[in-house]
Design an enzyme around this catalytic site. Structure first.
Site, PDB file in Angstrom:
ATOM      1  N   SER A 250      33.902  73.416  17.545  1.00  0.00           N
ATOM      2  CA  SER A 250      32.977  72.815  15.667  1.00  0.00           C
ATOM      3  C   SER A 250      32.481  73.928  14.981  1.00  0.00           C
ATOM      4  O   SER A 250      32.683  73.521  13.616  1.00  0.00           O
ATOM      5  CB  SER A 250      32.408  70.986  16.363  1.00  0.00           C
ATOM      6  OG  SER A 250      30.907  71.992  17.041  1.00  0.00           O
TER       7      SER A 250
ATOM      8  N   HIS B 212      37.877  67.915  17.170  1.00  0.00           N
ATOM      9  CA  HIS B 212      38.089  68.648  16.557  1.00  0.00           C
ATOM     10  C   HIS B 212      39.892  69.046  15.568  1.00  0.00           C
ATOM     11  O   HIS B 212      40.122  69.404  14.791  1.00  0.00           O
ATOM     12  CB  HIS B 212      37.364  69.990  15.247  1.00  0.00           C
ATOM     13  CG  HIS B 212      35.839  69.765  14.921  1.00  0.00           C
ATOM     14  ND1 HIS B 212      35.706  68.998  13.596  1.00  0.00           N
ATOM     15  CD2 HIS B 212      34.789  69.485  15.344  1.00  0.00           C
ATOM     16  CE1 HIS B 212      35.062  68.814  13.620  1.00  0.00           C
ATOM     17  NE2 HIS B 212      33.767  69.168  14.800  1.00  0.00           N
TER      18      HIS B 212
ATOM     19  N   LYS C 107      36.397  61.387  13.528  1.00  0.00           N
ATOM     20  CA  LYS C 107      36.850  62.724  12.401  1.00  0.00           C
ATOM     21  C   LYS C 107      37.863  62.746  11.518  1.00  0.00           C
ATOM     22  O   LYS C 107      37.695  61.241  10.822  1.00  0.00           O
ATOM     23  CB  LYS C 107      36.288  63.712  13.380  1.00  0.00           C
ATOM     24  CG  LYS C 107      35.276  64.056  13.424  1.00  0.00           C
ATOM     25  CD  LYS C 107      35.094  65.339  14.699  1.00  0.00           C
ATOM     26  CE  LYS C 107      33.496  65.690  15.097  1.00  0.00           C
ATOM     27  NZ  LYS C 107      33.442  65.806  15.993  1.00  0.00           N
TER      28      LYS C 107
HETATM   29  C1  LIG Z   1      32.305  65.686  16.905  1.00  0.00           C
HETATM   30  C2  LIG Z   1      32.431  66.056  18.203  1.00  0.00           C
HETATM   31  C3  LIG Z   1      32.769  65.372  19.805  1.00  0.00           C
HETATM   32  C4  LIG Z   1      31.691  63.897  19.585  1.00  0.00           C
HETATM   33  O1  LIG Z   1      32.535  63.386  18.441  1.00  0.00           O
HETATM   34  P1  LIG Z   1      31.965  61.493  17.880  1.00  0.00           P
HETATM   35  O2  LIG Z   1      32.944  60.426  18.164  1.00  0.00           O
HETATM   36  O3  LIG Z   1      31.251  62.425  16.276  1.00  0.00           O
HETATM   37  O4  LIG Z   1      31.064  61.283  18.705  1.00  0.00           O
HETATM   38  C5  LIG Z   1      32.900  65.954  20.543  1.00  0.00           C
HETATM   39  N1  LIG Z   1      33.301  66.554  20.896  1.00  0.00           N
HETATM   40  C6  LIG Z   1      33.340  67.316  19.804  1.00  0.00           C
HETATM   41  C7  LIG Z   1      34.156  69.229  19.704  1.00  0.00           C
HETATM   42  C8  LIG Z   1      33.051  67.807  18.698  1.00  0.00           C
HETATM   43  O5  LIG Z   1      32.884  68.266  17.002  1.00  0.00           O
END
Ligand SMILES: *Cc1c(COP(=O)(O)O)cnc(C)c1O
Length: 393
Positions: free
Chosen positions: A182, A210, A241
């Site tokens: 990320s 992502h 996301k």
């Molecule tokens: C954003 C993210 C999460 C968490 O997801 P949410 O739905 O925002 O809680 C988990 N793993 C990675 C790699 C992320 O970038």
């Protein structure tokens, strides 16, 4: 007067201020979009994870509104008592078909999907073998499980192998990587890690937060992108996301999902999504299946913007995704870069230790399918001005 037992917190905040690392929350006025108003300033928004612009897509909005009218605003219970609605089951069926797995369980967030799953599947006799840049929710899940945590250097499959081969054959092992990292935007070494997992009998887990909606056919993720269907035992995705709403899910075998129904603590002890969230997510899957051109636009924008930053001479790391870091090095310098860009009309969040290594502070840019060419060129011009001013290029 009683002394404030929390006054050490103020001292820690003061230290952050002295180091130039203290952050005010930026307040979004209106919708999350490609150009948005934060703190009363209208800026090109390069900081959201709204890759496909689905947060405001008409089909998602309509389905969510319809669900509110028909089903109300809340589910009223945890999934395992009275809070499993038809629409939750429909979302899980749709996601399983989309991901080409037997079954899916949806959690409140990607964070709870990762943490809840790792903690449920492992216990203290077991081992987690984890990339050093894996997401915090994986690390927290591993800590909650009380399994031994072995970290390998970023994407170093040989180092992972030398950890795994020294472990007792009978010990349960979970090999885990992000699909897309990320903060750097590079991809996990899925094919090699799958081969390693197969050779030593590890459980293979990929966090595709992502990647869902971004990589693979119709946005099916890195498992599809690398053609490793059937070789990843536990796939995690997020609905927060590219999918534009909120939630996380685990895709895998029927037995895995039923086990999580019985043992994953966020599933058992935290209320399920409002029906409107599930409805919006179902509509998002419709969009991915029926309007794949939106994903192509994301990639056209990604190629344009990444090439522009590179041509200006910035250090953009090894990104392979719509996430492109602009690495400044020092934490205070990265924050300064972000602040100056904001004044110039571009929102790219500064990110410093502990989210990234102390000497790898950066601003992170994320383009979306909905940015216009003019907006991206405007952002590149701002990067050129500020980058020269701060001696980064
Ligand atoms: C954003 C993210 C999460 C968490 O997801 P949410 O739905 O925002 O809680 C988990 N793993 C990675 C790699 C992320 O970038």
């Amino acid at each position: 007067m009683r002394r404030d037992p929390l006054d050490f917190l103020s001292r820690e905040l003061d230290a952050l201020k002295q180091q130039g690392l203290y952050r005010q929350l930026r307040i979004l006025d209106g919708e999350q979009a490609h150009t948005s108003t934060f703190d009363h300033r209208t800026v090109v928004n390069l900081s959201s994870n709204n890759y496909l612009g689905l947060t405001t897509h008409p089909r998602l909005r309509e389905r969510a509104l319809e669900a509110v009218r028909q089903l109300g605003v809340g589910s009223g219970s945890v999934r395992s008592i009275a809070g499993t609605m038809d629409i939750h089951m429909e979302l899980e069926r749709r996601l399983a078909a989309f991901k080409k797995t037997e079954a899916v369980v949806v959690f409140q967030s990607g964070f709870s999907a990762n943490a809840g799953t790792v903690a449920a599947v492992l216990s203290k006799e077991d081992v987690v073998i984890s990339d050093e840049l894996n997401h915090a929710s994986i690390i927290d899940g591993a800590r909650l499980s009380r399994a031994t945590i072995k970290v390998f250097p970023h994407k170093d499959v040989d180092a992972a192998r030398s950890i795994v081969k020294d472990l007792p054959a009978a010990q349960r092992k979970l090999l885990i990587t992000d699909g897309v990292f990320s903060m750097d935007g590079d991809l996990g070494a899925l094919p090699d890690l799958c081969a390693l997992a197969e050779e030593y009998g590890c459980i293979m887990m990929v966090d595709d937060a992502h990647a869902s909606g971004v990589f693979g056919a119709n946005g099916r993720g890195t498992i599809d992108h690398f053609g490793v269907h059937g070789r990843v035992d536990i796939q995690v995705g997020t609905l927060s996301k590219a999918i534009g709403a909120l939630g996380g899910y685990v895709a895998g075998s029927r037995a895995l999902i039923e086990f999580l129904y019985h043992r994953a603590r966020p599933f058992l002890f935290s209320t399920s999504h409002p029906p409107a969230v599930a409805a919006a997510c179902i509509a998002a899957i419709d969009v991915l299946e029926q309007e794949p051109a939106i994903i192509e636009r994301l990639w056209v924008n990604t190629r344009f913007f990444k090439a522009g930053l590179k041509a200006l001479g910035f250090n953009t790391g090894l990104s392979e995704s719509p996430i492109t870091p602009v690495i400044a090095g020092d934490g205070a310098l990265a924050m300064k870069l972000s602040d100056r860009l904001f004044q110039e009309g571009v929102f790219a969040q500064g990110i410093a230790f502990p989210t990234v290594a102390r000497d790898k502070a950066r601003v992170r840019t994320i383009v979306t399918a909905t940015h216009t060419r003019d907006e991206l060129q405007f952002a590149l011009d701002a990067f050129a001005t500020v980058g020269r001013e701060l001696g980064l290029i």
